[in-house]
Design an enzyme around this catalytic site. Structure first.
Site, PDB file in Angstrom:
ATOM      1  N   GLY A   1       0.835  -1.204   0.000  1.00 34.47           N
ATOM      2  CA  GLY A   1       0.000   0.000   0.000  1.00 34.47           C
ATOM      3  C   GLY A   1       0.866   1.249   0.000  1.00 34.47           C
ATOM      4  O   GLY A   1       2.094   1.162   0.097  1.00 34.47           O
ATOM      5  N   ASP A   2       0.208   2.404  -0.170  1.00 30.67           N
ATOM      6  CA  ASP A   2       0.908   3.699  -0.182  1.00 30.67           C
ATOM      7  C   ASP A   2       1.971   3.792  -1.268  1.00 30.67           C
ATOM      8  O   ASP A   2       2.991   4.453  -1.100  1.00 30.67           O
ATOM      9  CB  ASP A   2       1.556   3.989   1.190  1.00 30.67           C
ATOM     10  CG  ASP A   2       0.538   3.984   2.298  1.00 30.67           C
ATOM     11  OD1 ASP A   2      -0.584   4.454   2.051  1.00 30.67           O
ATOM     12  OD2 ASP A   2       0.854   3.515   3.410  1.00 30.67           O
TER      13      ASP A   2
ATOM     14  N   GLY B   1      -3.228   6.881  -5.690  1.00 29.78           N
ATOM     15  CA  GLY B   1      -4.066   8.072  -5.844  1.00 29.78           C
ATOM     16  C   GLY B   1      -3.446   9.034  -6.842  1.00 29.78           C
ATOM     17  O   GLY B   1      -4.116   9.581  -7.713  1.00 29.78           O
TER      18      GLY B   1
ATOM     19  N   ASN C   1     -10.209   3.594   5.438  1.00 28.06           N
ATOM     20  CA  ASN C   1      -8.868   3.436   6.007  1.00 28.06           C
ATOM     21  C   ASN C   1      -7.788   3.737   4.970  1.00 28.06           C
ATOM     22  O   ASN C   1      -6.607   3.716   5.273  1.00 28.06           O
ATOM     23  CB  ASN C   1      -8.669   2.028   6.573  1.00 28.06           C
ATOM     24  CG  ASN C   1      -8.950   0.944   5.547  1.00 28.06           C
ATOM     25  OD1 ASN C   1      -9.682   1.168   4.591  1.00 28.06           O
ATOM     26  ND2 ASN C   1      -8.392  -0.225   5.734  1.00 28.06           N
ATOM     27  N   ALA C   2      -8.221   3.996   3.729  1.00 29.15           N
ATOM     28  CA  ALA C   2      -7.255   4.332   2.685  1.00 29.15           C
ATOM     29  C   ALA C   2      -6.752   5.750   2.893  1.00 29.15           C
ATOM     30  O   ALA C   2      -7.440   6.576   3.481  1.00 29.15           O
ATOM     31  CB  ALA C   2      -7.908   4.235   1.306  1.00 29.15           C
TER      32      ALA C   2
ATOM     33  N   HIS D   1      -5.164   8.125   0.062  1.00 31.14           N
ATOM     34  CA  HIS D   1      -4.640   8.347  -1.284  1.00 31.14           C
ATOM     35  C   HIS D   1      -4.345   9.831  -1.455  1.00 31.14           C
ATOM     36  O   HIS D   1      -5.258  10.646  -1.515  1.00 31.14           O
ATOM     37  CB  HIS D   1      -5.650   7.876  -2.343  1.00 31.14           C
ATOM     38  CG  HIS D   1      -5.893   6.390  -2.318  1.00 31.14           C
ATOM     39  ND1 HIS D   1      -6.838   5.774  -3.093  1.00 31.14           N
ATOM     40  CD2 HIS D   1      -5.276   5.402  -1.640  1.00 31.14           C
ATOM     41  CE1 HIS D   1      -6.810   4.464  -2.865  1.00 31.14           C
ATOM     42  NE2 HIS D   1      -5.874   4.219  -1.979  1.00 31.14           N
TER      43      HIS D   1
ATOM     44  N   THR E   1      -5.493  -6.850   4.868  1.00 29.66           N
ATOM     45  CA  THR E   1      -6.744  -6.164   5.109  1.00 29.66           C
ATOM     46  C   THR E   1      -7.852  -7.209   4.957  1.00 29.66           C
ATOM     47  O   THR E   1      -7.563  -8.396   4.744  1.00 29.66           O
ATOM     48  CB  THR E   1      -6.915  -4.960   4.161  1.00 29.66           C
ATOM     49  OG1 THR E   1      -7.997  -4.154   4.658  1.00 29.66           O
ATOM     50  CG2 THR E   1      -7.182  -5.376   2.727  1.00 29.66           C
TER      51      THR E   1
ATOM     52  N   ARG F   1       0.994   7.758  11.266  1.00 33.75           N
ATOM     53  CA  ARG F   1       1.983   6.835  11.833  1.00 33.75           C
ATOM     54  C   ARG F   1       3.238   6.815  10.963  1.00 33.75           C
ATOM     55  O   ARG F   1       3.138   6.786   9.738  1.00 33.75           O
ATOM     56  CB  ARG F   1       1.429   5.396  11.853  1.00 33.75           C
ATOM     57  CG  ARG F   1       0.330   5.166  12.854  1.00 33.75           C
ATOM     58  CD  ARG F   1      -0.032   3.698  12.953  1.00 33.75           C
ATOM     59  NE  ARG F   1      -0.807   3.234  11.804  1.00 33.75           N
ATOM     60  CZ  ARG F   1      -1.373   2.019  11.734  1.00 33.75           C
ATOM     61  NH1 ARG F   1      -1.227   1.156  12.708  1.00 33.75           N
ATOM     62  NH2 ARG F   1      -2.074   1.664  10.676  1.00 33.75           N
TER      63      ARG F   1
HETATM   64  P1  GDP Z   1      -1.615   5.551  -2.119  1.00 36.68           P
HETATM   65  O1  GDP Z   1      -2.263   5.156  -0.836  1.00 36.68           O
HETATM   66  O2  GDP Z   1      -1.106   4.391  -2.906  1.00 36.68           O
HETATM   67  O3  GDP Z   1      -2.468   6.455  -2.966  1.00 36.68           O
HETATM   68  O4  GDP Z   1      -0.299   6.393  -1.716  1.00 36.68           O
HETATM   69  P2  GDP Z   1      -0.178   7.523  -0.569  1.00 36.68           P
HETATM   70  O5  GDP Z   1      -0.795   8.752  -1.071  1.00 36.68           O
HETATM   71  O6  GDP Z   1      -0.607   7.000   0.739  1.00 36.68           O
HETATM   72  O7  GDP Z   1       1.393   7.656  -0.452  1.00 36.68           O
HETATM   73  C1  GDP Z   1       2.177   8.126  -1.501  1.00 36.68           C
HETATM   74  C2  GDP Z   1       2.885   9.406  -1.067  1.00 36.68           C
HETATM   75  O8  GDP Z   1       3.935   9.710  -1.950  1.00 36.68           O
HETATM   76  C3  GDP Z   1       2.007  10.628  -1.095  1.00 36.68           C
HETATM   77  O9  GDP Z   1       2.403  11.497  -0.063  1.00 36.68           O
HETATM   78  C4  GDP Z   1       2.271  11.235  -2.459  1.00 36.68           C
HETATM   79  O10 GDP Z   1       2.041  12.636  -2.511  1.00 36.68           O
HETATM   80  C5  GDP Z   1       3.718  10.935  -2.620  1.00 36.68           C
HETATM   81  N1  GDP Z   1       4.179  10.671  -3.978  1.00 36.68           N
HETATM   82  C6  GDP Z   1       3.576   9.968  -4.971  1.00 36.68           C
HETATM   83  N2  GDP Z   1       4.385   9.843  -6.030  1.00 36.68           N
HETATM   84  C7  GDP Z   1       5.541  10.484  -5.701  1.00 36.68           C
HETATM   85  C8  GDP Z   1       6.788  10.674  -6.360  1.00 36.68           C
HETATM   86  O11 GDP Z   1       7.028  10.206  -7.463  1.00 36.68           O
HETATM   87  N3  GDP Z   1       7.743  11.377  -5.680  1.00 36.68           N
HETATM   88  C9  GDP Z   1       7.542  11.884  -4.451  1.00 36.68           C
HETATM   89  N4  GDP Z   1       8.536  12.554  -3.859  1.00 36.68           N
HETATM   90  N5  GDP Z   1       6.369  11.713  -3.793  1.00 36.68           N
HETATM   91  C10 GDP Z   1       5.406  11.019  -4.411  1.00 36.68           C
HETATM   92 MG    MG Z   2      -2.063   5.502   1.188  1.00 37.80          MG
END
Ligand code: GDP
Ligand code: MG
Length: 424
Positions: free
Chosen positions: A12-13, A17, A38-39, A41, A240, A304
């Site tokens: 995840g993460d 998004g 709980n997501a 994005h 999950t 977290r």
């Molecule tokens: P998701 O749950 O898969 O949608 O991912 P999250 O949003 O929880 O976590 C990804 C994090 O990395 C977020 O804070 C995004 O803004 C950031 N992010 C995504 N792609 C990039 C990237 O290529 N470079 C950087 N520095 N940050 C990124």
């Molecule tokens: Mg995430």
């Protein structure tokens, strides 16, 4: 017409998004098909920075219809709060651009309580739940002890159904956990406060999707979490409670006849994991602290600190295979720019034997990471938009990962903003 799923390949993460927000320009409909609030994005675009929990990441695009499918955990309270929050930042959300499946089951107020109560009972053996009620919700859904969103259109049935379930649930709350029971008054307050608010968005979304399919529209399926958290294929029980895999998209979206033309697996250039469970490639100490800081690895939902490690080839190859990815989006490559040499978990060692295969969950505790290194590039790559303009070492890293996991990397993300992307 083209159907595409955007799914997580890791824990995840990975930046799903961000990828959905980018690619929705080519799609007419975006559907969330599993998981719940709980997501987290994260989407950064011209409207600002958002952490979406249940809303599909297509909500920012004019003309895109966003659907919450029957497979999601529909928490009226959290969803309403999220709608209000995103609206307050200037994003229109109306029954025209957000549609909630009448077949989605409602996450009921006690699901969050039970999540909390059970994690407390587990104490040091806890699962690392986000305490959003997801596990109790899905258990009850499969026990047929929750209500469908569409029942709100049948108020008498809804009330009676909820009363019956409360009677049953109160036994668990009071006798097992010693918690207070739910009264009918408290439930009708909850229904009036939140269910009524989301009611205008509820409709037969299956029909809408079928119609879209008939008209040759492009549909994007958005997943939550990643392969290793899939209930059936992940690191059970630290998964999950739903299927995070693309294979579940047709079922959870409301379009069971859908065929997926593209499955974009999102892979992070290094590893992160929120919460408990085996995480073979985990790094500790200063090395970990530095990577966490550079990547800003703190949960979008919970804040977290995320556990971090180098990219895990064994887990990523397995994750891509489970998803059936047709292409990969490699994200956060820019974060690795500070490293002289880049660690990579190339295989695992279990009882002195090397393996490339992702092991059975119970075998993961004994697995040790085998670490190799690739050269770093040590310069800012966040402004680069063409693959051939990347430093040779960065190109090599991408090609190494592509080759090691056996799926083409079509997108390389070098920043969190919408256009910080290299398309190959
Ligand atoms: P998701 O749950 O898969 O949608 O991912 P999250 O949003 O929880 O976590 C990804 C994090 O990395 C977020 O804070 C995004 O803004 C950031 N992010 C995504 N792609 C990039 C990237 O290529 N470079 C950087 N520095 N940050 C990124
Ligand atoms: Mg995430």
């Amino acid at each position: 017409m083209s159907n595409c799923a955007i799914v997580g390949v890791n824990w995840g993460d990975e930046g799903k998004g961000r990828m959905v927000d980018l690619l929705t320009s080519d799609y007419d409909v975006v559907v969330r098909y599993q998981g719940g609030g709980n997501a987290g994005h994260t989407v950064i675009n011209e409207l600002g920075k958002f952490a979406l929990h249940l809303l599909p990441s297509g909500i920012f695009r004019k003309g895109v219809v966003n659907v919450l499918g029957n497979g999601v955990a529909l928490d009226p309270e959290n969803l309403w709060n999220e709608i209000e929050d995103v609206r307050s930042k200037g994003v229109p959300i109306t029954p025209d651009n957000l549609k909630i499946s009448d077949r989605a089951s409602l996450l009921l107020p006690w699901h969050r309580d039970l999540d909390e109560l059970e994690e407390r009972r587990l104490a040091d053996k806890k699962y690392g739940s986000t305490k959003q009620g997801i596990a109790p919700f899905y258990s009850d859904k499969y026990q047929k002890k929750t209500v469908l969103a569409g029942e709100l259109f049948y108020p008498d049935e809804f009330k009676a159904h909820l009363r019956d379930i409360a009677e049953w649930k109160n036994l668990t709350l009071t006798s097992v956990y010693g918690a207070a029971p739910y009264t009918e008054e408290r439930l009708s307050d909850w229904a009036a406060e939140y269910c009524e608010k989301i009611k205008p968005f509820i409709c037969d979304t299956g029909e809408i999707l079928k119609e879209a399919q008939k008209e040759g529209k492009n549909i994007l399926f958005e997943a939550q979490l990643g392969s290793l958290r899939d209930l059936d294929y992940g690191i059970y029980p630290y998964t999950t409670s739903s299927n995070t895999t693309a294979a579940y998209a047709p079922i959870g979206s409301g379009l069971p006849s859908a065929r997926l033309d593209r499955i974009i697996g999102v892979v992070k250039a290094y590893s992160t994991c929120v919460g408990e469970g085996p995480f073979v490639c985990e790094m500790f100490g200063e090395e970990a602290e530095k990577l966490r800081k550079e990547g800003f690895e703190y949960g979008a939902k919970t804040g977290r600190p995320r556990r971090v490690g180098p990219i895990d080839i064994v887990a990523t190859r397995y994750g891509a295979e489970v998803q059936g990815t047709t292409e990969i989006a490699l994200t956060k490559l820019d974060v690795l720019s500070y490293l002289d040499k880049i660690p990579v978990c190339t295989s695992y060692e279990i009882d002195g034997k090397k393996t490339d295969r992702f092991p059975f969950p119970a075998a993961l505790n004994a697995a040790k990471p085998v670490i190799g290194y690739l050269d770093g590039w040590k310069c800012d790559i966040s402004k680069i938009r063409r693959f051939e303009d990347l430093p040779a070492q960065a190109q090599k890293y991408v090609l190494y990962v592509e080759n090691a996991i056996g799926c083409r990397i079509k997108y390389v993300s070098v920043g969190a903003e919408r256009d910080s992307i290299i398309i190959r």
